[in-house]
Design an enzyme around this catalytic site. Structure first.
Site, PDB file in Angstrom:
ATOM      1  N   HIS A 179      18.297 -20.956 -30.892  1.00 35.53           N
ATOM      2  CA  HIS A 179      19.667 -21.438 -31.137  1.00 35.53           C
ATOM      3  C   HIS A 179      19.597 -22.595 -32.140  1.00 35.53           C
ATOM      4  O   HIS A 179      19.313 -23.726 -31.787  1.00 35.53           O
ATOM      5  CB  HIS A 179      20.305 -21.888 -29.829  1.00 35.53           C
ATOM      6  CG  HIS A 179      21.804 -22.036 -29.903  1.00 35.53           C
ATOM      7  ND1 HIS A 179      22.484 -22.191 -31.082  1.00 35.53           N
ATOM      8  CD2 HIS A 179      22.748 -22.049 -28.930  1.00 35.53           C
ATOM      9  CE1 HIS A 179      23.783 -22.296 -30.831  1.00 35.53           C
ATOM     10  NE2 HIS A 179      23.966 -22.208 -29.529  1.00 35.53           N
ATOM     11  N   HIS A 182      25.795 -24.475 -34.402  1.00 35.45           N
ATOM     12  CA  HIS A 182      26.908 -25.093 -33.660  1.00 35.45           C
ATOM     13  C   HIS A 182      26.728 -26.562 -33.315  1.00 35.45           C
ATOM     14  O   HIS A 182      27.358 -27.068 -32.394  1.00 35.45           O
ATOM     15  CB  HIS A 182      27.195 -24.305 -32.383  1.00 35.45           C
ATOM     16  CG  HIS A 182      27.406 -22.855 -32.616  1.00 35.45           C
ATOM     17  ND1 HIS A 182      27.391 -21.914 -31.609  1.00 35.45           N
ATOM     18  CD2 HIS A 182      27.633 -22.148 -33.752  1.00 35.45           C
ATOM     19  CE1 HIS A 182      27.592 -20.715 -32.111  1.00 35.45           C
ATOM     20  NE2 HIS A 182      27.749 -20.830 -33.426  1.00 35.45           N
ATOM     21  N   TYR A 184      23.932 -28.115 -32.217  1.00 29.30           N
ATOM     22  CA  TYR A 184      22.915 -28.440 -31.221  1.00 29.30           C
ATOM     23  C   TYR A 184      21.638 -28.916 -31.925  1.00 29.30           C
ATOM     24  O   TYR A 184      21.627 -29.111 -33.138  1.00 29.30           O
ATOM     25  CB  TYR A 184      22.690 -27.245 -30.303  1.00 29.30           C
ATOM     26  CG  TYR A 184      23.921 -26.901 -29.500  1.00 29.30           C
ATOM     27  CD1 TYR A 184      24.424 -27.793 -28.553  1.00 29.30           C
ATOM     28  CD2 TYR A 184      24.621 -25.709 -29.708  1.00 29.30           C
ATOM     29  CE1 TYR A 184      25.576 -27.496 -27.826  1.00 29.30           C
ATOM     30  CE2 TYR A 184      25.763 -25.406 -28.980  1.00 29.30           C
ATOM     31  CZ  TYR A 184      26.238 -26.313 -28.050  1.00 29.30           C
ATOM     32  OH  TYR A 184      27.385 -26.018 -27.334  1.00 29.30           O
TER      33      TYR A 184
END
Length: 375
Positions: A179, A182, A184
């Site tokens: 990930h 977004h 993070y």
């Protein structure tokens, strides 16, 4: 956009084609997008989570990307109900998920996650862990509210991702997704707005990619050669929807090339609306540009099958159905390779089967209440 009479059979023909991601053959082009669901007390996915994923695999989803799951670093998360990808009980739960998805005919990868500065001090699952990030900055803040990561911190997080990836292969998953989107942790390094470092991990776009590339390389060393590594990234951030990593294709290539060289097998280009062009002068969306610049397989995503983006869902709003002719056109042109479906699959576990069988008239509008259940 309405679905034309020819669209149902055309959708089945285009979406039913298998595709290879390194050593993995995905049976069709439909991906379940990762969507955070807080239904795993103690970070342990239970039988309801097993059924939730297996139900969608049985209904024709070719590749499932799990909800974000925390790597084994104390500062990785902010909830004790979001699953973790470390610990004996947690991994045993995930092994059941993978086994049932395979029994249903699907493939599955966990999304490995560290939230970085999105965390606030005192939040579970490890309340004493500090919020850490490249510069200790939250999005939109000019003063640190957490700790800038030391080299030891960086090494610990790199190891946590690598160990999680090795665990994924060991317990039967088909690959992993990192990930990097977004706002993070990995994205906090990629974006100049949160990365103010003056060492080798900060500066120009290539330097800001160093941390993520080191994670990719560490994962590549820990897993077998054919085990796919996907990397999800975005331009937008939480609370900064207009933020951009790259203003031009050249800037985007500078970010993506080191990740591809480090071992990324496929990219997952996250946008709010897949039909929007990414740069002036071209109709390509972010996924299209990603494939053009890297040559790697790419997943597109963003309000597939719906007319409103997912932020409206968090405001309690629904979305009407939207035709996918433009999506099919781009797939036929090989602008990208797979399509990730989010809220439409939350609303209707049978979404993929209906589309593949030409039953598009049965597709359901999205109701925000779908967020509250694990159906």
């Amino acid at each position: 956009m309405s679905v034309t009479p020819s669209a149902p059979s055309r959708a089945a023909e285009i979406l039913s084609r298998p595709v290879s991601l390194n050593g993995l053959t995905v049976p069709n082009r439909i991906v379940m997008a990762p969507m955070t669901r807080e239904f795993s007390p103690g970070g342990i996915p239970g039988d309801d989570v097993v059924s939730y994923y297996a139900r969608r695999a049985a209904a024709g989803v070719g590749l499932i990307v799990t909800e974000g799951t925390y790597v084994g670093h104390p500062s990785a998360g902010l909830s004790d109900s979001i699953p973790r990808f470390h610990g004996e009980e947690q991994l045993a739960g995930w092994a059941k998920v993978a086994a049932e998805v395979h029994a249903a005919g699907g493939t599955i990868v966990p999304q490995l996650w560290h939230i970085g500065m999105v965390r606030e001090q005192g939040q579970p699952p490890f309340a004493d862990a500090p919020a850490v990030g490249p510069s200790g900055l939250r999005i939109g803040a000019d003063e640190p509210t957490g700790r800038a990561m030391t080299q030891d911190d960086l090494d610990d997080v790199i190891d946590a991702f690598a160990e999680a990836a090795a665990a994924a292969e060991r317990i039967g998953f088909d690959g992993i997704e990192l990930h990097g989107a977004h706002g993070y942790l990995l994205d906090q390094f990629l974006w100049a707005g949160t990365n103010r470092r003056t060492d080798s991990y900060g500066g120009d776009p290539v330097a800001r990619t160093k941390f993520a590339a080191e994670i990719v390389a560490a994962v590549r060393e820990k897993v077998s050669a054919g085990f796919p590594i996907l990397f999800r990234y975005s331009q937008w951030k939480q609370d900064a929807y207009q933020a951009r990593l790259a203003e031009t294709p050249q800037e985007l290539e500078a970010i993506l090339a080191p990740l591809a060289a480090a071992g990324v097998d496929a990219f997952h280009a996250s946008t709010r609306r897949y039909w929007e062009p990414e740069f002036d002068g071209s109709d390509l969306n972010l996924a299209g540009w990603t494939k053009k610049l890297t040559g790697r397989p790419v997943v597109t995503v963003g309000s597939v099958g719906l007319d409103g983006d997912f932020f409206s869902a968090f405001r309690g709003e629904g979305s009407s159905t939207r035709g996918i002719d433009d999506l099919l056109d781009a797939l036929e042109r090989d602008e990208y390779d797979l399509v990730a479906v989010g809220r439409a699959l939350l609303q209707d576990p049978l979404w993929a089967r209906k589309v593949l069988d030409g039953r598009t008239g049965e597709l359901q509008a999205y109701e925000a209440s779908a967020l509250k259940t694990l159906r």
